[in-house]
Design a protein around this motif. Structure first.
Motif, mmCIF file in Angstrom:
data_model
loop_
_atom_site.group_PDB
_atom_site.id
_atom_site.type_symbol
_atom_site.label_atom_id
_atom_site.label_comp_id
_atom_site.label_asym_id
_atom_site.label_seq_id
_atom_site.Cartn_x
_atom_site.Cartn_y
_atom_site.Cartn_z
ATOM 1 N N PHE A 2 18.555 81.597 71.796
ATOM 2 C CA PHE A 2 17.549 82.574 71.381
ATOM 3 C C PHE A 2 17.420 83.693 72.411
ATOM 4 O O PHE A 2 17.318 84.873 72.053
ATOM 5 C CB PHE A 2 16.202 81.875 71.159
ATOM 6 N N GLN A 3 17.453 83.325 73.668
ATOM 7 C CA GLN A 3 17.359 84.326 74.734
ATOM 8 C C GLN A 3 18.543 85.294 74.666
ATOM 9 O O GLN A 3 18.365 86.509 74.752
ATOM 10 C CB GLN A 3 17.313 83.653 76.095
ATOM 11 N N HIS A 14 12.758 90.949 77.768
ATOM 12 C CA HIS A 14 11.827 89.830 77.915
ATOM 13 C C HIS A 14 11.683 89.142 76.564
ATOM 14 O O HIS A 14 11.075 89.696 75.655
ATOM 15 C CB HIS A 14 10.465 90.303 78.417
ATOM 16 N N TRP A 15 12.250 87.975 76.448
ATOM 17 C CA TRP A 15 12.199 87.259 75.176
ATOM 18 C C TRP A 15 10.984 86.344 75.091
ATOM 19 O O TRP A 15 10.655 85.828 74.030
ATOM 20 C CB TRP A 15 13.476 86.447 74.979
ATOM 21 N N PHE A 16 10.314 86.129 76.213
ATOM 22 C CA PHE A 16 9.201 85.188 76.258
ATOM 23 C C PHE A 16 7.947 85.916 76.698
ATOM 24 O O PHE A 16 8.001 86.660 77.674
ATOM 25 C CB PHE A 16 9.533 84.060 77.234
ATOM 26 N N PRO A 17 6.833 85.750 76.058
ATOM 27 C CA PRO A 17 6.589 84.984 74.834
ATOM 28 C C PRO A 17 7.166 85.701 73.611
ATOM 29 O O PRO A 17 7.197 86.923 73.563
ATOM 30 C CB PRO A 17 5.068 84.895 74.747
ATOM 31 N N ALA A 22 10.910 88.314 65.787
ATOM 32 C CA ALA A 22 12.132 88.004 66.534
ATOM 33 C C ALA A 22 12.692 86.656 66.095
ATOM 34 O O ALA A 22 13.911 86.488 65.967
ATOM 35 C CB ALA A 22 11.850 88.010 68.031
ATOM 36 N N VAL A 23 11.813 85.707 65.837
ATOM 37 C CA VAL A 23 12.249 84.374 65.381
ATOM 38 C C VAL A 23 12.878 84.482 63.995
ATOM 39 O O VAL A 23 13.929 83.882 63.722
ATOM 40 C CB VAL A 23 11.062 83.386 65.389
#
Length: 145
Positions: A2-3, A14-17, A22-23
């Protein structure tokens, strides 16, 4: 996975949060690449776990994400790749038992387990010991005559 997707496809550093769009894009991307729904679900469970560990809202637990995963499973169902054990394969397994262990006793036990499981339609969990019991290995071959 996912990253890498967020960095390469969405250009997010920045994939988090994560956010739900995006999901959703990740699910569509993986499906288009030919991933099985179980592989997509597995990758999303890692994303979910990280969010839960940080006490954040889980973007994978939404209605839309669940329905997308359900649809992916319906459109591309996974088949069981295991082949049934035939008598030819059973004989090969029994012949290979002496190569598994140098102990004659363990080879005989292994062969007996193969034969019992085949003829009684048993699974490994129905005939194998699950405790940490120690088995003695007899190094002398018995004389059956």
């Amino acid at each position: 996975m996912f990253q890498q997707f967020c960095e390469s496809e969405l250009r997010h550093t920045h994939w988090f949060p994560s956010k739900m769009p995006a999901v959703v894009s990740f699910i569509a991307f993986c499906f288009k690449k030919g991933y099985a729904s179980s592989s997509i679900t597995s990758a999303l469970s890692a994303v979910s776990y990280i969010h839960k560990m940080h006490n954040l809202n889980d973007p994978t637990a939404t209605f839309v994400v669940r329905k997308l995963l359900h649809g992916a499973a319906k459109l591309r169902p996974s088949c069981d790749q295991r082949a049934p054990i035939t008598k030819v394969i059973l004989h090969d397994l029994v012949r290979s038992a002496p190569h598994i262990s140098i102990c004659y006793y363990n080879s005989v036990l292994t062969s007996a387990m193969y034969l019992l499981a085949f003829h009684a339609f048993l699974g490994i969990g129905e005939i194998a010991v699950t405790s940490t019991a120690v088995f003695l290995c007899v190094t002398v071959e018995p004389n059956f005559t």
